[in-house]
Design a protein around this motif. Structure first.
Motif, PDB file in Angstrom:
ATOM      1  N   GLU A  90      34.299  27.484  55.738  1.00 15.42           N
ATOM      2  CA  GLU A  90      33.533  27.885  57.336  1.00 15.42           C
ATOM      3  C   GLU A  90      34.719  27.384  58.425  1.00 15.42           C
ATOM      4  OE1 GLU A  90      29.860  25.536  57.599  1.00 15.42           O
ATOM      5  OE2 GLU A  90      28.891  27.451  57.573  1.00 15.42           O
ATOM      6  N   LEU A  91      35.496  28.623  58.916  1.00 17.41           N
ATOM      7  CA  LEU A  91      36.203  28.256  60.046  1.00 17.41           C
ATOM      8  C   LEU A  91      35.763  27.567  61.272  1.00 17.41           C
ATOM      9  CD1 LEU A  91      38.340  31.640  59.418  1.00 17.41           C
ATOM     10  CD2 LEU A  91      38.888  29.081  58.544  1.00 17.41           C
ATOM     11  N   ILE A  92      34.671  28.113  61.582  1.00 18.07           N
ATOM     12  CA  ILE A  92      33.931  27.710  62.813  1.00 18.07           C
ATOM     13  C   ILE A  92      32.391  27.470  62.358  1.00 18.07           C
ATOM     14  CG2 ILE A  92      33.094  28.101  64.911  1.00 18.07           C
ATOM     15  CD1 ILE A  92      35.186  29.827  65.358  1.00 18.07           C
ATOM     16  N   LYS A  93      31.877  26.306  62.173  1.00 17.37           N
ATOM     17  CA  LYS A  93      30.482  26.002  61.487  1.00 17.37           C
ATOM     18  C   LYS A  93      29.335  26.891  62.108  1.00 17.37           C
ATOM     19  CE  LYS A  93      27.729  22.113  59.777  1.00 17.37           C
ATOM     20  NZ  LYS A  93      28.015  22.603  58.518  1.00 17.37           N
ATOM     21  N   ASN A  94      28.747  27.501  61.113  1.00 15.21           N
ATOM     22  CA  ASN A  94      27.673  28.413  61.372  1.00 15.21           C
ATOM     23  C   ASN A  94      28.065  29.803  62.184  1.00 15.21           C
ATOM     24  OD1 ASN A  94      25.802  26.706  60.109  1.00 15.21           O
ATOM     25  ND2 ASN A  94      25.568  25.604  61.917  1.00 15.21           N
ATOM     26  N   ARG A  95      29.318  29.894  62.430  1.00 13.29           N
ATOM     27  CA  ARG A  95      29.746  31.183  63.193  1.00 13.29           C
ATOM     28  C   ARG A  95      30.695  31.821  62.567  1.00 13.29           C
ATOM     29  NH1 ARG A  95      26.671  32.119  67.503  1.00 13.29           N
ATOM     30  NH2 ARG A  95      26.107  30.233  69.092  1.00 13.29           N
ATOM     31  N   LEU A  96      31.785  31.534  61.923  1.00 11.73           N
ATOM     32  CA  LEU A  96      32.812  32.095  61.272  1.00 11.73           C
ATOM     33  C   LEU A  96      33.419  31.433  59.926  1.00 11.73           C
ATOM     34  CD1 LEU A  96      34.816  34.609  61.602  1.00 11.73           C
ATOM     35  CD2 LEU A  96      36.364  32.800  62.699  1.00 11.73           C
ATOM     36  N   SER A  97      33.171  32.546  58.934  1.00 13.76           N
ATOM     37  CA  SER A  97      33.517  31.666  57.438  1.00 13.76           C
ATOM     38  C   SER A  97      34.465  32.816  56.869  1.00 13.76           C
ATOM     39  CB  SER A  97      32.347  31.605  56.817  1.00 13.76           C
ATOM     40  OG  SER A  97      31.495  32.785  56.504  1.00 13.76           O
ATOM     41  N   LEU A  98      35.264  32.498  55.988  1.00 16.06           N
ATOM     42  CA  LEU A  98      36.262  33.178  55.342  1.00 16.06           C
ATOM     43  C   LEU A  98      35.683  33.041  53.712  1.00 16.06           C
ATOM     44  CD1 LEU A  98      39.121  34.720  54.787  1.00 16.06           C
ATOM     45  CD2 LEU A  98      39.771  32.251  54.611  1.00 16.06           C
ATOM     46  N   PHE A  99      35.780  34.281  53.165  1.00 20.53           N
ATOM     47  CA  PHE A  99      35.257  34.418  51.823  1.00 20.53           C
ATOM     48  C   PHE A  99      36.277  34.899  50.977  1.00 20.53           C
ATOM     49  CE2 PHE A  99      33.470  38.352  53.275  1.00 20.53           C
ATOM     50  CZ  PHE A  99      33.578  39.107  52.452  1.00 20.53           C
ATOM     51  N   VAL A 100      36.416  34.633  49.533  1.00 18.90           N
ATOM     52  CA  VAL A 100      36.987  35.379  48.791  1.00 18.90           C
ATOM     53  C   VAL A 100      36.378  35.490  47.358  1.00 18.90           C
ATOM     54  CG1 VAL A 100      38.537  33.182  48.013  1.00 18.90           C
ATOM     55  CG2 VAL A 100      39.326  35.554  47.640  1.00 18.90           C
ATOM     56  N   SER A 101      36.134  36.399  46.606  1.00 19.78           N
ATOM     57  CA  SER A 101      35.593  36.584  45.463  1.00 19.78           C
ATOM     58  C   SER A 101      36.579  36.960  44.441  1.00 19.78           C
ATOM     59  CB  SER A 101      34.386  37.355  45.312  1.00 19.78           C
ATOM     60  OG  SER A 101      34.524  38.681  45.989  1.00 19.78           O
ATOM     61  N   ALA A 102      36.305  36.966  43.233  1.00 23.84           N
ATOM     62  CA  ALA A 102      37.138  37.501  42.100  1.00 23.84           C
ATOM     63  C   ALA A 102      36.023  38.181  41.029  1.00 23.84           C
ATOM     64  CB  ALA A 102      38.269  36.714  41.567  1.00 23.84           C
ATOM     65  N   THR A 103      35.660  39.124  40.354  1.00 23.59           N
ATOM     66  CA  THR A 103      34.855  39.651  39.511  1.00 23.59           C
ATOM     67  C   THR A 103      35.653  40.074  38.238  1.00 23.59           C
ATOM     68  OG1 THR A 103      34.551  41.993  40.311  1.00 23.59           O
ATOM     69  CG2 THR A 103      33.065  40.334  41.071  1.00 23.59           C
ATOM     70  N   ASN A 104      34.938  39.592  37.001  1.00 18.83           N
ATOM     71  CA  ASN A 104      35.587  39.972  35.846  1.00 18.83           C
ATOM     72  C   ASN A 104      36.969  39.302  35.812  1.00 18.83           C
ATOM     73  OD1 ASN A 104      36.015  41.105  33.334  1.00 18.83           O
ATOM     74  ND2 ASN A 104      36.159  43.035  33.867  1.00 18.83           N
ATOM     75  N   ILE A 105      37.056  37.973  35.929  1.00 17.61           N
ATOM     76  CA  ILE A 105      38.268  37.381  36.018  1.00 17.61           C
ATOM     77  C   ILE A 105      39.288  37.500  34.966  1.00 17.61           C
ATOM     78  CG2 ILE A 105      39.192  34.980  36.151  1.00 17.61           C
ATOM     79  CD1 ILE A 105      36.520  34.007  37.523  1.00 17.61           C
ATOM     80  N   PHE A 106      38.749  37.643  33.645  1.00 14.48           N
ATOM     81  CA  PHE A 106      39.538  37.763  32.321  1.00 14.48           C
ATOM     82  C   PHE A 106      39.775  39.435  32.067  1.00 14.48           C
ATOM     83  CE2 PHE A 106      37.807  33.551  32.145  1.00 14.48           C
ATOM     84  CZ  PHE A 106      38.981  32.736  32.068  1.00 14.48           C
ATOM     85  N   ASN A 107      39.461  39.909  32.950  1.00 12.98           N
ATOM     86  CA  ASN A 107      39.563  41.617  32.598  1.00 12.98           C
ATOM     87  C   ASN A 107      39.149  42.185  31.443  1.00 12.98           C
ATOM     88  OD1 ASN A 107      40.818  43.976  34.164  1.00 12.98           O
ATOM     89  ND2 ASN A 107      42.600  43.833  32.932  1.00 12.98           N
ATOM     90  N   ALA A 108      37.922  41.732  31.230  1.00 15.53           N
ATOM     91  CA  ALA A 108      37.256  42.186  30.012  1.00 15.53           C
ATOM     92  C   ALA A 108      36.983  43.600  30.116  1.00 15.53           C
ATOM     93  CB  ALA A 108      35.936  41.407  29.717  1.00 15.53           C
ATOM     94  N   ASP A 109      37.155  44.234  28.935  1.00 15.91           N
ATOM     95  CA  ASP A 109      36.888  45.514  28.640  1.00 15.91           C
ATOM     96  C   ASP A 109      35.440  45.732  27.939  1.00 15.91           C
ATOM     97  OD1 ASP A 109      37.182  48.371  28.036  1.00 15.91           O
ATOM     98  OD2 ASP A 109      38.498  48.293  26.338  1.00 15.91           O
ATOM     99  N   PHE A 110      34.791  46.383  28.666  1.00 13.24           N
ATOM    100  CA  PHE A 110      33.371  46.433  28.195  1.00 13.24           C
ATOM    101  C   PHE A 110      32.638  47.954  28.717  1.00 13.24           C
ATOM    102  CE2 PHE A 110      33.132  44.939  32.418  1.00 13.24           C
ATOM    103  CZ  PHE A 110      31.620  45.610  33.108  1.00 13.24           C
ATOM    104  N   VAL A 111      31.659  48.154  28.081  1.00 13.63           N
ATOM    105  CA  VAL A 111      30.855  49.477  28.222  1.00 13.63           C
ATOM    106  C   VAL A 111      29.438  48.998  28.743  1.00 13.63           C
ATOM    107  CG1 VAL A 111      30.000  51.540  27.410  1.00 13.63           C
ATOM    108  CG2 VAL A 111      32.147  50.954  26.835  1.00 13.63           C
ATOM    109  N   GLU A 112      29.112  49.301  30.014  1.00 15.50           N
ATOM    110  CA  GLU A 112      27.928  48.970  30.263  1.00 15.50           C
ATOM    111  C   GLU A 112      26.881  50.301  30.229  1.00 15.50           C
ATOM    112  OE1 GLU A 112      25.755  47.223  34.571  1.00 15.50           O
ATOM    113  OE2 GLU A 112      27.571  48.159  34.557  1.00 15.50           O
ATOM    114  N   ASN A 113      27.372  51.601  30.433  1.00 18.12           N
ATOM    115  CA  ASN A 113      26.534  52.707  30.147  1.00 18.12           C
ATOM    116  C   ASN A 113      27.452  53.733  29.528  1.00 18.12           C
ATOM    117  OD1 ASN A 113      23.715  52.251  31.033  1.00 18.12           O
ATOM    118  ND2 ASN A 113      24.547  51.941  32.938  1.00 18.12           N
TER     119      ASN A 113
END
Length: 339
Positions: free
Chosen positions: A298-321
């Motif tokens: 939160e850069l400014i409380k309850n007003r402005l926030s910075l977010f970062v996300s990483a999905t599949n961190i280890f770069n797994a090879d998979f088949v969903e469908n």
């Protein structure tokens, strides 16, 4: 109204869908412990489609429903709670059908334990797309019908630091709507799986607040289902399609600083059946594990926030469908602004 133009191999398909929804209801309080909700809902749908596979006019592709429903809620002084209701669905194509649900529960006064249960029925009509689409629509589709029974408990331990619940379920469905595409001729269609099929299992979850900064949450689902037809051309070929027996999720939430949050999530999906080729052959898809990371400051409380996300961190090879790509490692960076 939803309108979409779709280009595919130099051909143009135009979709235009309309939906009108009116819902009127009133709450009747008989006492501080008992109230009723009585209402009626009207819905209208129509569709216009123009494609190389055929066109559909809203004069034909339309339906409407009138649902009248009644719901009762009773909360006693001694721990018994009951939520029950019924709904009459008057459908322009599929006639009159009634569904209902009842959800009794009991809170013990001497211990932090709650017993929960429910029984419900459902009637799910095919969509206009499933019925009238020029490529895969099927006017012979029947509505899905199912019923679900659940029973379980919730308990809090260590002065509410631990919350644990477990629910066993049994679901029976009839005329399930499935989809199949022939990989040789590319013909596809929605169809009703013959007979009744059931699914049973258990769902559990636990939340443990180690302290004000760290919280651990986990859930596990075991599901056992009957095999269904892969398609109605080969009724003898059956598989447990896309239904893993085991699913696990684990998360750790860490409020590192007053304004800095970090979350780590783990996901496991067991092997499940799919199919390939023509005639179709059942193929077992491997299980896979994924890790995700999220952080917010939160850069400014309850007003402005910075977010970062990483999905599949280890770069797994998979088949969903089968036939669909899955994403490898991905990053996202952004701002949330509350005005």
């Amino acid at each position: 109204m939803i309108q979409r133009d779709y280009f595919n191999y130099s051909s143009l398909t135009k979709y235009k869908f309309r939906n009108t929804n009116i819902d009127a209801f009133n709450r009747y309080n008989f006492s501080s412990k008992l109230f009723f909700v009585l209402g009626s809902q009207f819905q209208f749908f129509d569709a216009n489609t123009e494609s190389p596979y055929g066109s559909t006019s809203s004069d034909l592709a339309k339906m409407n429903t009138i649902d009248t429903y009644l719901n009762a809620v009773y909360n006693s002084d001694f721990g018994l709670n009951v939520n029950a209701g019924t709904r009459l669905d008057i459908h322009s194509t599929y006639g009159n059908n009634m569904v209902y649900n009842v959800n009794p529960s009991y809170n013990f006064k001497s211990i932090p334990l709650k017993i929960i249960s429910s029984y419900s029925t459902a009637f799910i009509t095919p969509s206009l797309y499933q019925l009238y689409d020029g490529y895969s629509g099927n006017l012979e589709l029947k509505p899905e019908e199912n019923s679900t029974l659940e029973a379980g408990f919730e308990i809090k331990l260590l002065k509410n630091k631990i919350e644990f619940n477990a629910v066993a379920f049994y679901r029976e469905e009839k005329n399930a709507i499935e989809y199949y595409s022939n990989p040789i001729t590319f013909e596809s269609s929605y169809f009703n799986a013959d007979g009744k099929y059931n699914a049973k299992g258990i769902e559990t979850s636990i939340v443990y607040a180690i302290n004000n900064q760290v919280k651990i949450n986990a859930n596990y689902t075991f599901t056992q289902t009957e095999d269904k037809m892969v398609n109605n051309t080969f009724p003898d070929i059956k598989a447990n399609l896309n239904n893993p027996k085991h699913k696990v999720n684990l998360g750790i939430d860490y409020q590192l600083l007053n304004r800095l949050y970090i979350g780590l999530n783990y996901q496991y999906l067991a092997k499940r059946d799919s199919f390939m080729g023509y005639p179709p052959e059942v193929e077992v898809l491997d299980s896979y594990q994924l890790f995700h990371l999220t952080s917010k400051y939160e850069l400014i409380k309850n007003r402005l926030s910075l977010f970062v996300s990483a999905t599949n961190i280890f770069n797994a090879d998979f088949v969903e469908n089968v036939g669909y790509n899955t994403r490898g490692r991905n990053f996202k960076l952004g701002l949330n602004i509350n005005l």
